[in-house]
Structures are given as C-alpha cells and as structure tokens.
Scaffold this motif. Structure first.
Motif, short mmCIF file in Angstrom:
data_model
loop_
_atom_site.label_atom_id
_atom_site.label_comp_id
_atom_site.label_asym_id
_atom_site.label_seq_id
_atom_site.Cartn_x
_atom_site.Cartn_y
_atom_site.Cartn_z
N LEU A 55 -6.14 98.04 78.03
CA LEU A 55 -6.90 97.63 76.85
C LEU A 55 -7.93 98.70 76.54
N ASP A 56 -7.98 99.13 75.27
CA ASP A 56 -9.04 100.03 74.83
C ASP A 56 -9.57 99.54 73.49
N THR A 57 -10.46 100.34 72.89
CA THR A 57 -11.11 99.90 71.65
C THR A 57 -10.13 99.75 70.50
N ALA A 58 -9.08 100.61 70.46
CA ALA A 58 -8.10 100.49 69.38
C ALA A 58 -7.36 99.16 69.47
N GLY A 59 -6.91 98.78 70.69
CA GLY A 59 -6.24 97.50 70.84
C GLY A 59 -7.17 96.33 70.61
N ALA A 60 -8.42 96.46 71.06
CA ALA A 60 -9.37 95.37 70.84
C ALA A 60 -9.66 95.16 69.35
N ALA A 61 -9.76 96.28 68.59
CA ALA A 61 -10.03 96.17 67.16
C ALA A 61 -8.86 95.51 66.43
N LEU A 62 -7.62 95.89 66.78
CA LEU A 62 -6.47 95.28 66.14
C LEU A 62 -6.31 93.81 66.54
N LEU A 63 -6.68 93.48 67.74
CA LEU A 63 -6.64 92.08 68.16
C LEU A 63 -7.67 91.26 67.39
N ALA A 64 -8.83 91.87 67.14
CA ALA A 64 -9.84 91.18 66.34
C ALA A 64 -9.37 90.98 64.91
N GLN A 65 -8.62 91.94 64.37
CA GLN A 65 -8.08 91.79 63.03
C GLN A 65 -7.00 90.71 62.98
N ALA A 66 -6.20 90.62 64.04
CA ALA A 66 -5.12 89.63 64.04
C ALA A 66 -5.65 88.20 64.16
N LEU A 67 -6.67 88.01 64.99
CA LEU A 67 -7.20 86.66 65.21
C LEU A 67 -8.40 86.34 64.33
N GLY A 68 -9.08 87.40 63.85
CA GLY A 68 -10.33 87.20 63.15
C GLY A 68 -11.48 87.41 64.12
N PRO A 69 -12.49 88.21 63.78
CA PRO A 69 -13.55 88.53 64.75
C PRO A 69 -14.33 87.32 65.23
N GLU A 70 -14.66 86.40 64.33
CA GLU A 70 -15.43 85.22 64.74
C GLU A 70 -14.60 84.31 65.63
N ASP A 78 -13.79 81.12 77.10
CA ASP A 78 -12.92 80.20 77.84
C ASP A 78 -11.56 80.84 78.14
N ALA A 79 -11.41 82.15 77.92
CA ALA A 79 -10.13 82.80 78.11
C ALA A 79 -9.80 82.94 79.59
N ALA A 80 -8.51 82.85 79.90
CA ALA A 80 -8.05 82.97 81.28
C ALA A 80 -7.60 84.40 81.56
N GLY A 81 -7.85 84.84 82.80
CA GLY A 81 -7.39 86.15 83.24
C GLY A 81 -8.14 87.31 82.62
N LEU A 82 -9.39 87.13 82.24
CA LEU A 82 -10.17 88.19 81.57
C LEU A 82 -11.36 88.53 82.45
N ASP A 83 -11.44 89.80 82.90
CA ASP A 83 -12.58 90.19 83.73
C ASP A 83 -13.80 90.46 82.85
N ARG A 84 -14.92 90.73 83.52
CA ARG A 84 -16.20 90.87 82.81
C ARG A 84 -16.22 92.11 81.93
N ASP A 85 -15.64 93.23 82.35
CA ASP A 85 -15.67 94.46 81.55
C ASP A 85 -14.87 94.31 80.26
N ARG A 86 -13.67 93.73 80.37
CA ARG A 86 -12.86 93.55 79.17
C ARG A 86 -13.46 92.50 78.24
N LEU A 87 -14.11 91.50 78.83
CA LEU A 87 -14.80 90.51 78.00
C LEU A 87 -15.90 91.17 77.17
N ALA A 88 -16.68 92.07 77.81
CA ALA A 88 -17.74 92.77 77.09
C ALA A 88 -17.17 93.68 76.01
N LEU A 89 -16.04 94.37 76.34
CA LEU A 89 -15.43 95.25 75.36
C LEU A 89 -14.93 94.46 74.14
#
Length: 376
Positions: A55-70, A78-89
């Motif tokens: 996971l990097d910023t490009a994938g995180a940005a496209l994921l935010a576009q797919a689901l909506g940032p809010e 409440d997400a499963a399998g997500l560590d603290r660093d990726r949650l912050a990113l």
C-alpha cells in the motif's frame, strides 16, 4: 465485486468489503479502473484488509476515490487486518483528498457585458487611490506640523542629500531639454507666423508659453519620471527588506524619517528647476529667432519686457510648490505600498510615474483654464 487481476475489491453477503492485492503505484491502471466505478456506500458495513499486500499513497488515494473520503475514514477505525501505520496513511490521504476543491467551470463571458464591468472596476480603483492619496497627504501635513515645532527632529542631512539628487543632478537635463524645446518653438513660430508677416510675435509666443506653461510643465514631468520613481524604488526596496518594520520597532516614524526630507527637498528643488527651465527655454527661443529670422538678442529681450507681463512669471512659479508636493507624496506613497517582492517594486515604480505625470498635466490644465477665466 471482483476483478481478474490480483488487485480487487470483494464484497461479501454480510457487507464486508475485502481489499485484496497490492495497491501500489506500479498497478495504477488496474486501481484506476476500480476508482472510476465507485462502490455503493449502502452496500458496505465494514472493511477487511487481511489480504492486502502493498500500500502506498497512490493506492490509498484511489481507494479514497472509490469509496469516498468521508466514508473511508468512517470505516477505517473498525477495519480488520489493518496495522497502525497503514491506518494513519489511509486516514491522512482520505483527509487530503476530501479537502481538494472541485475545479470551477470557467464560463465564457460576453465581451459587451464585461466591458462596462471592467470600466466600473477601474473607476472604483481610481476612487480608492484618490482617497488613499488624500489621506496620505493629510498624514504628511500632520507630521510636518508636528516636526516643525521640534527642531531636534529635523533631518537636515537627509534633506541636503535629497536636494542634491532632486535639484543638482537633474539640472543639466532640464536645461538641455527646455533649450531644445524653446528653439523648436521659435523655428515653428517664425515659419508659421512669417506667412502672415507677424514673425516678430514669435518672441511673445516663446516668452508667454515658457513663463506660464512649458517651464513648469517640462520640469515637473522630468522630475515625475526621474525623482518620483527614485523615491518609490528607494522606499519600496526598504519595505521589501523589512527595514521600515525595523524602524517602527525601534520607535522611529517612517514618515518623518523617509517622507518629509524627500517632500521638503522636492518643494525646494522644483521652483529652482522651473526657473532654470524658463530661462533656458527662452534662451533657446532667442537663438532660434536669431538664426531663423535675424532677431538680435537685444531686440528679443526688449520685446519681452514690453509685451510679457511679470504676472506670467509668478503664475508659472506659483504652480511649482504644489506640483512638487504632489509628486513627492505620490512617489513616497507608492513606495510604502510595496508588498515585499521585486515585482511589486517595479509595478509601484511604474504606477508612481504614471500617476505623477497624470496629476501634473491635469492640474496644469485646470489651472490654465482658471487663470484664463480670471483674466490673469
């Protein structure tokens, strides 16, 4: 929902969305295909990142576009399998994507409608500048009255230095310019009036024009272009380098320290240059009459004494202090309005020259009409 590639979104029957594969920049094309077709928000109850690879910023940005940032931010905690660093990113990228404003649609405007709008805006800016100049003139006069009663606060050294720059340095160019203009007027007058047998009246033309108008007008325009711009550049450079702020921090008044010496020097210098311009212009006119029509210098001076009243000289000299005060105030005001960059210094320097010349010509025209109506 699923894709044939390793990067995909899987929604279970219970509404859990699983993010599968590597959501990184090398897989941007596949990820972009997912973001183009957003997932319906109502079909998702939680997120599962247990099968997420990279996971990097490009994938995180496209994921935010797919689901909506809010929506993404609300589901992350409440997400499963997500560590603290990726949650912050993901949280930071979703917050940044949500703050990006939509690009406004630039509509083409009708030029016929836009022209009056621009004229109105220009008129408003002109009115604002006039009010600012009037207020600055009042501030200068107030500072002048306060300093007049306190000789210890007079800046004699600054005044003398400014007098050298405003009076002595431009003296040769003023004398040369007015001399050439006087010679040209004499040549034109002899040529035109000679057709009517009235070449002798060229002397009256040269004397009348230089004593009343050309002497003060040419000297003022030269100082407006030379000295007002220098005032703006000097004070503007100090403003850009925050030297004026340092003066205020030390308890010094920039008006008394920078503006008053320049105003006083200009008020003294312009009458001197006006007198030089008058004499040099008439000398050039006398030379032109002598070369073109054979009028001797003695006849030229005698004709001037008989036909030209001394009041014309006083009218021309009386304009000099007023024009000098306004030119100096405009130059200093534009310098104080500099915002702190080299481009701003150049813009305000140009503005001070244009404003000074405009004010000089406008007031000279008004004064000429007034004196003519009064019979002076």
């Amino acid at each position: 929902m699923s894709l044939s590639s390793s990067q995909r979104l899987d929604i279970s029957i219970t509404g859990v969305l699983a993010i599968v594969g590597n959501w990184t920049l090398p897989h941007y094309d596949t990820l972009h295909a997912l973001s183009v077709h957003p997932v319906a928000p109502g079909a998702i109850s939680s997120l599962d990142f247990s099968r997420l690879g990279g996971l990097d910023t490009a994938g995180a940005a496209l994921l935010a576009q797919a689901l909506g940032p809010e929506r993404l931010r609300s589901l992350l905690h409440d997400a499963a399998g997500l560590d603290r660093d990726r949650l912050a990113l993901l949280d930071a990228v979703a917050l940044a994507v949500g703050k990006v404003p939509d690009q406004p649609i630039v509509q083409r405007r009708n030029g016929v409608i836009e022209l009056p709008e621009r004229i109105g805006a220009a008129v408003l800016r002109l009115a604002e500048r006039i009010l600012t100049l009037v207020g600055f003139i009042g501030l200068v006069l107030e500072s002048l009255v306060r300093a007049a009663w306190r000789p210890k606060r007079w800046r004699i050294t600054s005044v003398v230095a400014q007098l050298e720059q405003t009076a002595l340095d431009p003296l040769p160019i003023v004398a040369l310019l007015t001399f050439m203009v006087g010679a040209v007027i004499a040549f034109l007058g002899v040529t035109m009036l000679g057709d009517f047998g009235a070449s002798i009246y060229t002397i009256d033309l040269v004397g009348f024009s230089f004593l009343r108008e050309f002497g003060i007008l040419l000297a003022s325009i030269l100082l407006a272009g030379r000295t007002a711009s220098a005032f703006t550049a000097q004070i503007g450079s100090m403003k850009a380098n925050e030297e004026i702020d340092a003066m205020r921090a030390l308890g010094l008044n920039p008006i008394e320290l920078l503006v008053l010496p320049r105003v006083f020097a200009m008020v003294v210098a312009l009458p001197i240059l006006t007198f030089v311009a008058m004499m040099s212009g008439m000398f050039g006119g006398a030379l032109g009459c002598m070369l073109r029509f054979g009028i001797s210098p003695t006849m030229f001076v005698s004709r001037l004494r008989l036909d030209i009243l001394v009041q014309h000289f006083f009218i021309g000299m009386g304009k000099a202090p007023v024009f000098a005060f306004l030119i100096a105030c405009i130059g200093c005001l534009e310098g104080l309005r500099v915002e702190g960059s080299a481009q701003s210094v150049g813009e305000h320097t140009t503005s001070s020259v244009v404003q000074s010349i405009f004010v000089v010509i406008l007031l000279d025209a008004i004064a000429a009409l007034f004196f003519m109506e009064m019979g002076w």
